[in-house]
Design a protein around this motif. Structure first.
Motif, PDB file in Angstrom:
ATOM      1  N   PRO A   1       0.804  -1.231  -0.065  1.00 16.85           N
ATOM      2  CA  PRO A   1       0.017  -0.104   0.049  1.00 16.85           C
ATOM      3  C   PRO A   1       0.837   1.214  -0.046  1.00 16.85           C
ATOM      4  O   PRO A   1       0.629   2.222  -0.702  1.00 16.85           O
ATOM      5  N   LEU A   2       1.794   1.228   0.708  1.00 19.98           N
ATOM      6  CA  LEU A   2       2.779   2.616   0.825  1.00 19.98           C
ATOM      7  C   LEU A   2       3.501   2.924  -0.535  1.00 19.98           C
ATOM      8  O   LEU A   2       3.553   3.843  -0.759  1.00 19.98           O
ATOM      9  N   LEU A   3       3.785   1.792  -1.361  1.00 16.73           N
ATOM     10  CA  LEU A   3       4.419   1.857  -2.646  1.00 16.73           C
ATOM     11  C   LEU A   3       3.531   2.636  -3.561  1.00 16.73           C
ATOM     12  O   LEU A   3       3.632   3.575  -4.185  1.00 16.73           O
ATOM     13  N   LEU A   4       2.094   2.244  -3.445  1.00 18.42           N
ATOM     14  CA  LEU A   4       1.003   2.885  -4.493  1.00 18.42           C
ATOM     15  C   LEU A   4       1.025   4.208  -3.848  1.00 18.42           C
ATOM     16  O   LEU A   4       0.909   5.213  -4.598  1.00 18.42           O
ATOM     17  N   LEU A   5       0.860   4.587  -2.644  1.00 20.13           N
ATOM     18  CA  LEU A   5       0.973   5.782  -1.963  1.00 20.13           C
ATOM     19  C   LEU A   5       1.770   6.653  -2.213  1.00 20.13           C
ATOM     20  O   LEU A   5       1.883   7.804  -2.465  1.00 20.13           O
ATOM     21  N   ALA A   6       2.885   6.158  -2.289  1.00 18.28           N
ATOM     22  CA  ALA A   6       4.392   6.948  -2.309  1.00 18.28           C
ATOM     23  C   ALA A   6       4.273   7.531  -4.119  1.00 18.28           C
ATOM     24  O   ALA A   6       4.872   8.682  -4.199  1.00 18.28           O
ATOM     25  N   VAL A   7       3.715   6.595  -5.144  1.00 16.55           N
ATOM     26  CA  VAL A   7       3.816   7.187  -6.313  1.00 16.55           C
ATOM     27  C   VAL A   7       2.849   8.403  -6.437  1.00 16.55           C
ATOM     28  O   VAL A   7       2.889   9.442  -6.962  1.00 16.55           O
ATOM     29  N   VAL A   8       1.472   8.241  -5.615  1.00 16.36           N
ATOM     30  CA  VAL A   8       0.807   9.256  -5.559  1.00 16.36           C
ATOM     31  C   VAL A   8       0.926  10.360  -5.063  1.00 16.36           C
ATOM     32  O   VAL A   8       1.140  11.689  -5.453  1.00 16.36           O
TER      33      VAL A   8
ATOM     34  N   THR B   1       4.193  11.310  -4.799  1.00 22.73           N
ATOM     35  CA  THR B   1       5.354  11.756  -5.870  1.00 22.73           C
ATOM     36  C   THR B   1       4.791  12.700  -6.946  1.00 22.73           C
ATOM     37  O   THR B   1       5.318  13.720  -7.336  1.00 22.73           O
ATOM     38  N   PHE B   2       3.762  12.167  -7.440  1.00 24.77           N
ATOM     39  CA  PHE B   2       3.087  12.891  -8.693  1.00 24.77           C
ATOM     40  C   PHE B   2       1.872  13.630  -8.814  1.00 24.77           C
ATOM     41  O   PHE B   2       1.413  14.570  -9.308  1.00 24.77           O
ATOM     42  N   ARG B   3       0.852  13.275  -7.630  1.00 30.51           N
ATOM     43  CA  ARG B   3      -0.411  13.962  -7.674  1.00 30.51           C
ATOM     44  C   ARG B   3      -0.720  13.850  -6.018  1.00 30.51           C
ATOM     45  O   ARG B   3      -1.745  12.948  -5.738  1.00 30.51           O
ATOM     46  N   ALA B   4       0.057  14.454  -5.051  1.00 34.56           N
ATOM     47  CA  ALA B   4      -0.336  14.438  -3.647  1.00 34.56           C
ATOM     48  C   ALA B   4      -1.693  14.572  -3.433  1.00 34.56           C
ATOM     49  O   ALA B   4      -2.206  14.234  -2.476  1.00 34.56           O
ATOM     50  N   ASN B   5      -2.484  15.350  -4.143  1.00 35.73           N
ATOM     51  CA  ASN B   5      -3.933  15.682  -3.720  1.00 35.73           C
ATOM     52  C   ASN B   5      -4.769  14.467  -3.787  1.00 35.73           C
ATOM     53  O   ASN B   5      -5.913  14.478  -3.406  1.00 35.73           O
TER      54      ASN B   5
END
Length: 292
Positions: free
Chosen positions: A49-56, A58-62
Motif C-alpha cells: 500500500p505504501l508503494l502505491l501511495l508513494a507514487v501518488v 510523488t506525482f499527484r499528492a492531492n
C-alpha cells in the motif's frame, strides 16, 4: 519534500483504520470477519500500500485521500496470499507477524475461507473507489495480473515444484519476479494509473519495481538465515528445512549480500528518467529501508 519516516507514520495508520472499518462493514458473518481481520490487522510493514501511495504522493499528492481504498485493496490480496502460503499443504508455518498463523487460530477450513474472502473483496473495494470507470477497470486489471496465475500464483507453483532440485540463478530470479516482485510492481503501476502517468514514467516505475521486488526477496532470504524468530515474527531457517531454492543457498551469504546491493543499485538507477522533472526522494528511500 516528505521524508519516508513521516510518510509512513502518517499513512500507515490511515490504511490500517480504513482496513479495520471496511472489514467490519463489509463482512457480516462473525467468524469469517474475525478470521479475515485477524490476519489483516496483525501488523506488517504495509509495504505494498505504501508503494502505491508513494507514487501518488510523488506525482499527484492531492489524490492521496481518494487512493487509500485502492492501497488497502492491495493489502487484502497480500494477506490472502500469506494465509494460504502458511497452510499445511503449502509452507506449513505456525507463526506469522509474531502470532499464530490463521489456520492455527481458526482451523484449516476457516483459514482457507478467510483467504477466499479477502481475494474478491479486494476487487470489490477497487470497483467502489471514486475514480473514473476507466481507471477502476485498469486498477482491477493490474492487481489481477500481479496476483494471478501469470505472476504471484505461478511463482508459488514454481517455488513448490522447485523444492528438492537446484535452480539456476536465472530461474530463481524469474521465479521471484513472479512470486514476490509482481505484486510490488503492481502496486507501483496502480499508482501510475491513478496519476495518469505517461509511458516513460510508467516504464521507469515498472523497472524500479522489478528490481525492488528482487531486492526484497533477497533480503528476506538473508534474514531467514541470519535472524531469530522473535526478530522476524515468523519461523526462521524454514527455507533450508524445506530444501527451497534461496539466494544464500545458491550464492552463499556473502554472494547474496552482493546480489542485494546490486538490485538496490539497479532499482535506484531505474528512477533516473524521472529525476529531471520529479523529486524521487520518497521512492528512493524505500531502497534505504531495504538495505538495512
Amino acid at each position: 519534500m516528505i521524508k519516508f519516516a513521516d510518510f509512513r507514520a502518517e499513512l500507515t495508520p490511515a490504511v490500517d483504520n480504513l482496513l479495520a472499518m471496511k472489514l467490519r462493514h463489509d463482512v457480516a458473518e462473525p467468524t469469517l470477519q474475525a478470521a479475515m481481520s485477524y490476519s489483516v490487522m496483525a501488523g506488517g510493514k504495509r509495504l505494498r500500500p505504501l508503494l502505491l501511495l508513494a507514487v501518488v504522493q510523488t506525482f499527484r499528492a492531492n489524490l492521496i485521500p481518494a487512493s487509500l481504498q485502492a492501497a488497502a485493496a492491495i493489502e487484502l490480496i497480500h494477506t490472502y496470499s500469506l494465509i494460504h502460503d502458511d497452510l499445511p499443504a503449502m509452507d506449513n508455518d505456525d507463526l506469522r507477524r509474531g502470532q499464530a498463523t490463521n489456520h492455527k487460530k481458526f482451523g484449516e477450513a476457516m483459514a482457507i475461507l478467510a483467504g477466499d474472502g479477502l481475494q474478491p473483496l479486494a476487487f470489490q473495494w477497487l470497483s467502489d473507489t471514486s475514480f473514473t470507470a476507466a481507471i477502476r477497470v485498469q486498477l482491477i486489471r493490474e492487481l489481477a495480473n500481479g496476483a494471478g496465475p501469470v505472476n504471484m500464483v505461478a511463482g508459488q507453483v514454481e517455488d513448490m515444484q522447485g523444492e528438492q532440485k537446484t535452480l539456476t540463478l536465472a530461474e530463481l530470479k524469474a521465479l521471484h519476479r513472479r512470486k514476490t516482485g509482481a505484486l510490488l510492481q503492481a502496486s507501483l503501476l496502480m499508482g501510475a494509473t491513478i496519476c495518469a502517468l505517461d509511458e516513460k514514467r510508467t516504464a521507469a516505475l515498472a523497472a524500479y519495481g522489478a528490481h525492488l521486488g528482487l531486492a526484497f526477496q533477497i533480503r528476506d532470504d538473508i534474514l531467514d538465515v541470519t535472524s531469530t524468530a522473535a526478530e522476524l515474527g515468523k519461523p526462521v531457517h524454514q527455507d533450508q528445512a524445506a530444501s527451497k531454492n534461496t539466494y544464500p543457498s545458491l550464492l552463499g551469504l556473502a554472494g547474496a549480500q552482493t546480489a542485494l546491493t546490486t538490485e538496490l543499485a539497479a532499482a535506484r538507477h531505474a528512477l533516473d528518467p524521472l529525476v529531471a522533472s520529479t523529486d524521487i526522494s520518497l521512492l528512493a528511500e524505500f531502497l534505504t529501508v531495504l538495505a538495512k
